[in-house]
Design an enzyme around this catalytic site. Structure first.
Site: not given
Ligand SMILES: Cc1cc2nc3c(=O)[nH]c(=O)nc-3n(C[C@H](O)[C@H](O)[C@H](O)COP(=O)(O)OP(=O)(O)OC[C@H]3O[C@@H](n4cnc5c(N)ncnc54)[C@H](O)[C@@H]3O)c2cc1C
Length: 382
Positions: A123-124, A126, A158, A241, A361
């Protein structure tokens, strides 16, 4: 909410238990590659037995199971201590999205290899600056003849290192509001211009990756759901999901808790009221989780659409799993952290639970707005 099972649902569970009794995945090998190959082989066997994609309609090679039967499948998979199939993103996300938006040619081409784990999907979505706020993504696809040329970076992908295909969301129009300029592509990972770099997690496993895309080509026939329609198609993927998995995860959590109780009993710790109190609290949370997952199921069966229970279950499961692992570490002390001990792994891996598949969050925002009816947060992304 009705928690009783019909005769046919009970028969479904019996049939599944009988199959698991004579088919087991064998011992779990160590090492990421060997473990992945093991899960891939397990999925092949599930497919041969007609148990891969249980919730897929029969016309697409599934079992046409109802939602409740699908939940039973995941519960029994957990109960049998069998692993999730290797192509879990293909089965749960890519397959249902293709069934909703795919052309006949796309369904014919992609669905069967997903079921058999012949072609693995990732899943591309993020990106370094677009996780929760998916619509902010910057990866660009530019029209070029009868296809598209893609440039950008994805992260946390992933299973990308094992994947043949990627559900890729890219920006095809930067002149329109950010949600409207996205397109959903089926990208071949085995081509020039796609580079996968594994990221080693705190557990020591490279479960996810960085994905660098530089001039990769995607033909027009690999657009899913129409140019500019990517936001809607991506939401369908995200809606799927949490489906079914909640039942697997709650069974696994319960098994871990039972193991901790056994360990505490063996160490003579159960007479300690603080220990008993905490184990009781975790037991209660696990039970609430199970009932909330069932409640989510009955909402869909009754009203035809998922309610907020999916967000609640993900939020509760991830936090309870972290609390359980932390309590095990507190209780067992240094023993819990000995390398090779499962609690060390659980403690480290569970940190990602509150991030993957929607952060806590964001889930709280959803519950605040859609369940409690609180005003929408200014600038919120979900
Ligand atoms: C084990 C694992 C597997 C994953 N696998 C995949 C995958 O296969 N494909 C893929 O595309 N992604 C994948 N992800 C990515 C995951 O979906 C993202 O990490 C997640 O959506 C959060 O985005 P971010 O890391 O950019 O954090 P950000 O969006 O930058 O958030 C940072 C912090 O700010 C908080 N925040 C952000 N916006 C708000 C808001 N509006 N209100 C309150 N708080 C807020 C968030 O909750 C977080 O605590 C994976 C992540 C993990 C940990």
């Amino acid at each position: 909410m009705d928690l009783t099972f019909s005769d046919s649902e009970a028969a479904f569970r019996d049939e599944l238990r009988a199959w698991f009794a004579t088919n087991d995945p064998g011992p779990e090998p160590s090492g990421e590659d060997a473990n992945y190959a093991w899960r891939r082989d397990w999925q092949r066997r599930l497919a041969e037995g007609g148990w891969a994609g249980v919730h897929w309609p029969r016309e697409y090679g599934g079992r046409g199971a109802t939602l409740t039967e699908s939940a039973i499948f995941f519960e029994e998979l957990g109960r049998a201590r069998a692993p999730l199939p290797a192509n879990v993103l293909g089965l749960l996300l890519a397959g249902p999205t293709l069934m909703t938006y795919g052309t006949d040619e796309q369904k014919d081409r992609y669905l069967t290899p997903i079921l058999t784990a012949e072609e693995i999907w990732c899943q591309g979505f993020s990106e370094p600056e677009a996780g929760s706020d998916l619509a902010a993504l910057k990866t660009r696809a530019v029209k070029d003849g009868d296809g598209w040329v893609v440039t950008g970076q994805k992260v946390w992908t992933s299973g990308a290192q094992h994947s043949k295909w990627c559900m890729l969301v890219a920006r095809t129009d930067s002149e329109v509001p950010k949600h409207k300029g996205l397109t959903y592509f089926l990208m071949d990972m085995e081509q020039e211009g796609v580079q996968v770099r594994p990221l080693v997690q705190i557990t020591g496993e490279p479960e996810f990756n960085e994905l660098f895309i530089e001039g990769a080509r995607i033909p027009d026939e690999n657009v899913l759901g129409g140019v500019g329609n990517g936001w809607k198609v991506a939401l369908t993927t995200l809606m799927n999901e949490r489906s079914g998995l909640a039942f697997f995860l709650q069974v696994r959590l319960r098994q871990l808790l039972d193991e901790l109780v056994e360990e505490a009993a063996a160490r003579g710790l159960l007479d300690d009221p603080v220990v008993a109190d905490e184990l009781g609290r975790l037991h209660m949370k696990a039970e609430i989780l199970r009932l909330t997952a069932y409640r989510g199921l009955s909402t869909i069966e009754k009203y035809g659409a998922p309610g907020p229970e999916g967000s609640l279950t993900k939020w509760m499961w991830s936090e309870t799993n972290q609390e359980l692992a932390q309590f095990a570490a507190d209780l067992l002390g240094a023993d819990a952290l000995t390398m090779g001990n499962r609690w060390a792994y659980e403690l480290l891996r569970s940190r990602g639970n509150t991030i993957e598949g929607g952060t806590t969050e964001i889930l709280k925002n959803i519950v605040a707005e859609r369940v409690l009816g609180l005003p929408r947060l200014k600038g919120a992304t979900a």
